[in-house]
Design a protein around this motif. Structure first.
Motif, PDB file in Angstrom:
ATOM      1  N   ARG A 218      52.520  23.188   7.559  1.00 62.22           N
ATOM      2  CA  ARG A 218      51.806  24.026   8.529  1.00 62.22           C
ATOM      3  C   ARG A 218      50.564  24.652   7.901  1.00 62.22           C
ATOM      4  NH1 ARG A 218      56.378  27.756  11.472  1.00 62.22           N
ATOM      5  NH2 ARG A 218      57.208  26.194  12.894  1.00 62.22           N
ATOM      6  N   LEU A 219      50.713  25.130   6.676  1.00 57.60           N
ATOM      7  CA  LEU A 219      49.573  25.739   5.992  1.00 57.60           C
ATOM      8  C   LEU A 219      48.455  24.740   5.767  1.00 57.60           C
ATOM      9  CD1 LEU A 219      51.028  28.137   3.301  1.00 57.60           C
ATOM     10  CD2 LEU A 219      49.527  28.684   5.189  1.00 57.60           C
ATOM     11  N   ASN A 220      48.822  23.520   5.379  1.00 56.47           N
ATOM     12  CA  ASN A 220      47.813  22.488   5.149  1.00 56.47           C
ATOM     13  C   ASN A 220      47.052  22.200   6.435  1.00 56.47           C
ATOM     14  OD1 ASN A 220      46.333  20.584   3.797  1.00 56.47           O
ATOM     15  ND2 ASN A 220      47.870  18.995   3.994  1.00 56.47           N
ATOM     16  N   ALA A 221      47.774  22.073   7.555  1.00 53.12           N
ATOM     17  CA  ALA A 221      47.115  21.800   8.834  1.00 53.12           C
ATOM     18  C   ALA A 221      46.198  22.954   9.239  1.00 53.12           C
ATOM     19  CB  ALA A 221      48.163  21.549   9.915  1.00 53.12           C
ATOM     20  N   ALA A 222      46.685  24.177   9.086  1.00 52.49           N
ATOM     21  CA  ALA A 222      45.873  25.336   9.475  1.00 52.49           C
ATOM     22  C   ALA A 222      44.678  25.499   8.555  1.00 52.49           C
ATOM     23  CB  ALA A 222      46.733  26.596   9.449  1.00 52.49           C
ATOM     24  N   ALA A 223      44.871  25.238   7.262  1.00 50.55           N
ATOM     25  CA  ALA A 223      43.767  25.365   6.311  1.00 50.55           C
ATOM     26  C   ALA A 223      42.698  24.315   6.580  1.00 50.55           C
ATOM     27  CB  ALA A 223      44.289  25.237   4.884  1.00 50.55           C
ATOM     28  N   ARG A 224      43.117  23.109   6.923  1.00 52.77           N
ATOM     29  CA  ARG A 224      42.142  22.054   7.224  1.00 52.77           C
ATOM     30  C   ARG A 224      41.359  22.374   8.495  1.00 52.77           C
ATOM     31  NH1 ARG A 224      42.445  17.433   4.035  1.00 52.77           N
ATOM     32  NH2 ARG A 224      44.253  17.446   2.668  1.00 52.77           N
ATOM     33  N   ASP A 225      41.972  23.075   9.448  1.00 57.34           N
ATOM     34  CA  ASP A 225      41.221  23.529  10.627  1.00 57.34           C
ATOM     35  C   ASP A 225      40.128  24.508  10.229  1.00 57.34           C
ATOM     36  OD1 ASP A 225      42.711  21.977  12.312  1.00 57.34           O
ATOM     37  OD2 ASP A 225      44.046  23.601  12.970  1.00 57.34           O
ATOM     38  N   GLU A 226      40.365  25.250   9.158  1.00 62.37           N
ATOM     39  CA  GLU A 226      39.379  26.220   8.669  1.00 62.37           C
ATOM     40  C   GLU A 226      38.427  25.608   7.644  1.00 62.37           C
ATOM     41  OE1 GLU A 226      39.083  29.269   9.906  1.00 62.37           O
ATOM     42  OE2 GLU A 226      40.768  28.869  11.249  1.00 62.37           O
ATOM     43  N   GLY A 227      38.570  24.306   7.375  1.00 64.81           N
ATOM     44  CA  GLY A 227      37.664  23.629   6.450  1.00 64.81           C
ATOM     45  C   GLY A 227      38.060  23.753   4.996  1.00 64.81           C
ATOM     46  N   MET A 228      39.350  23.824   4.728  1.00 62.52           N
ATOM     47  CA  MET A 228      39.847  23.992   3.362  1.00 62.52           C
ATOM     48  C   MET A 228      41.125  23.186   3.203  1.00 62.52           C
ATOM     49  SD  MET A 228      40.269  27.733   1.719  1.00 62.52           S
ATOM     50  CE  MET A 228      39.475  28.121   0.215  1.00 62.52           C
ATOM     51  N   LYS A 229      41.415  22.771   1.973  1.00 65.80           N
ATOM     52  CA  LYS A 229      42.662  22.063   1.726  1.00 65.80           C
ATOM     53  C   LYS A 229      43.732  23.064   1.319  1.00 65.80           C
ATOM     54  CE  LYS A 229      41.267  19.055  -1.315  1.00 65.80           C
ATOM     55  NZ  LYS A 229      41.233  17.932  -2.242  1.00 65.80           N
ATOM     56  N   TYR A 230      44.998  22.623   1.422  1.00 71.77           N
ATOM     57  CA  TYR A 230      46.138  23.485   1.082  1.00 71.77           C
ATOM     58  C   TYR A 230      46.064  23.936  -0.373  1.00 71.77           C
ATOM     59  CZ  TYR A 230      50.913  24.604  -0.303  1.00 71.77           C
ATOM     60  OH  TYR A 230      52.019  25.210  -0.835  1.00 71.77           O
ATOM     61  N   SER A 231      45.835  22.990  -1.281  1.00 72.23           N
ATOM     62  CA  SER A 231      45.869  23.326  -2.705  1.00 72.23           C
ATOM     63  C   SER A 231      44.746  24.289  -3.075  1.00 72.23           C
ATOM     64  CB  SER A 231      45.777  22.060  -3.555  1.00 72.23           C
ATOM     65  OG  SER A 231      44.604  21.335  -3.225  1.00 72.23           O
ATOM     66  N   THR A 232      43.556  24.070  -2.515  1.00 73.09           N
ATOM     67  CA  THR A 232      42.454  24.988  -2.823  1.00 73.09           C
ATOM     68  C   THR A 232      42.698  26.367  -2.215  1.00 73.09           C
ATOM     69  OG1 THR A 232      41.232  24.114  -0.929  1.00 73.09           O
ATOM     70  CG2 THR A 232      40.740  23.171  -3.081  1.00 73.09           C
ATOM     71  N   LEU A 233      43.343  26.399  -1.039  1.00 74.82           N
ATOM     72  CA  LEU A 233      43.668  27.686  -0.416  1.00 74.82           C
ATOM     73  C   LEU A 233      44.634  28.481  -1.283  1.00 74.82           C
ATOM     74  CD1 LEU A 233      43.730  29.667   2.033  1.00 74.82           C
ATOM     75  CD2 LEU A 233      45.644  28.323   2.882  1.00 74.82           C
ATOM     76  N   ILE A 234      45.699  27.828  -1.761  1.00 80.91           N
ATOM     77  CA  ILE A 234      46.705  28.520  -2.570  1.00 80.91           C
ATOM     78  C   ILE A 234      46.099  28.988  -3.890  1.00 80.91           C
ATOM     79  CG2 ILE A 234      48.880  28.233  -3.797  1.00 80.91           C
ATOM     80  CD1 ILE A 234      49.245  28.502  -0.785  1.00 80.91           C
ATOM     81  N   SER A 235      45.297  28.139  -4.518  1.00 80.75           N
ATOM     82  CA  SER A 235      44.698  28.549  -5.796  1.00 80.75           C
ATOM     83  C   SER A 235      43.693  29.679  -5.593  1.00 80.75           C
ATOM     84  CB  SER A 235      44.040  27.353  -6.489  1.00 80.75           C
ATOM     85  OG  SER A 235      42.930  26.905  -5.748  1.00 80.75           O
ATOM     86  N   ALA A 236      42.932  29.644  -4.487  1.00 79.03           N
ATOM     87  CA  ALA A 236      41.973  30.713  -4.205  1.00 79.03           C
ATOM     88  C   ALA A 236      42.702  32.028  -3.917  1.00 79.03           C
ATOM     89  CB  ALA A 236      41.095  30.325  -3.021  1.00 79.03           C
ATOM     90  N   LEU A 237      43.838  31.955  -3.221  1.00 79.13           N
ATOM     91  CA  LEU A 237      44.620  33.167  -2.962  1.00 79.13           C
ATOM     92  C   LEU A 237      45.118  33.774  -4.266  1.00 79.13           C
ATOM     93  CD1 LEU A 237      46.708  32.035   0.137  1.00 79.13           C
ATOM     94  CD2 LEU A 237      45.081  33.909   0.087  1.00 79.13           C
ATOM     95  N   LYS A 238      45.571  32.920  -5.194  1.00 82.21           N
ATOM     96  CA  LYS A 238      46.061  33.431  -6.478  1.00 82.21           C
ATOM     97  C   LYS A 238      44.936  34.046  -7.297  1.00 82.21           C
ATOM     98  CE  LYS A 238      50.184  30.661  -6.933  1.00 82.21           C
ATOM     99  NZ  LYS A 238      50.918  29.630  -7.653  1.00 82.21           N
ATOM    100  N   LYS A 239      43.752  33.414  -7.263  1.00 85.36           N
ATOM    101  CA  LYS A 239      42.618  33.945  -8.033  1.00 85.36           C
ATOM    102  C   LYS A 239      42.144  35.287  -7.483  1.00 85.36           C
ATOM    103  CE  LYS A 239      40.907  29.513  -9.639  1.00 85.36           C
ATOM    104  NZ  LYS A 239      39.974  28.415  -9.365  1.00 85.36           N
ATOM    105  N   LYS A 240      42.178  35.424  -6.160  1.00 82.27           N
ATOM    106  CA  LYS A 240      41.762  36.687  -5.539  1.00 82.27           C
ATOM    107  C   LYS A 240      42.834  37.766  -5.636  1.00 82.27           C
ATOM    108  CE  LYS A 240      37.735  35.803  -3.550  1.00 82.27           C
ATOM    109  NZ  LYS A 240      36.542  36.625  -3.563  1.00 82.27           N
ATOM    110  N   GLY A 241      44.053  37.388  -5.999  1.00 79.68           N
ATOM    111  CA  GLY A 241      45.134  38.362  -6.116  1.00 79.68           C
ATOM    112  C   GLY A 241      45.781  38.724  -4.798  1.00 79.68           C
TER     113      GLY A 241
END
Length: 114
Positions: A64-87
Motif C-alpha cells: 500500500r505504501l509503495n502504491a501511495a508513494a508512487r502516486d506522489e512521485g516517489m518510490k517506497y524505498s526512497t520514502l522510507i529512507s527519507a523518513l529515517k533521515k528526517k527523523g
C-alpha cells in the motif's frame, strides 16, 4: 504404594479434548487418540498462522505504501529512507492507514521528506 484411581481426571481430560475438537469431522471429534493428535496439530497451525498473519499484514502495508508513494512521485524505498533521515518515526502500519484513509495528510508527509 497406594492405589491411584483416575476416573475423574480422565473424564476431565476427555471433556477438555471434546470441547477443543468441537466441529471436527469423523473420528477426530470422538476418539481420544485421534482427538489428541488433531488438537496438537491444530495448536501448531494456530501458532504458526499467528506469526504468518503478522508477516502478511506487514507485506500488505508495504504494498500500500509503495502504491501511495508512487502516486506522489516517489518510490517506497526512497520514502522510507527519507523518513529515517528526517527523523520522522512513523511505522509502516500508520503510514499505510494515512495513505488509505487520509491521502492529504500522507501527501504532506511525502512533501516534507522530498
Amino acid at each position: 504404594m497406594p492405589r491411584v484411581k483416575r476416573g475423574t481426571h480422565r473424564v476431565k481430560r476427555r471433556k477438555k479434548f471434546l470441547a477443543a475438537t468441537k466441529g471436527y469431522m469423523w473420528g477426530r471429534k470422538s476418539k481420544i487418540t485421534l482427538m489428541k493428535t488433531a488438537v496438537l496439530k491444530a495448536g501448531v497451525h494456530a501458532y504458526v498462522d499467528r506469526k504468518r498473519r503478522k508477516r502478511d499484514f506487514r507485506s500488505m502495508w508495504n504494498i500500500r505504501l509503495n502504491a501511495a508513494a508512487r502516486d506522489e512521485g516517489m518510490k517506497y524505498s526512497t520514502l522510507i529512507s527519507a523518513l529515517k533521515k528526517k527523523g520522522i518515526a512513523l511505522d509502516r502500519k500508520i503510514l499505510s492507514t494515512l495513505a488509505i484513509e487520509h491521502p492529504a495528510v500522507f501527501a504532506k508527509i511525502v512533501a516534507a521528506v522530498k
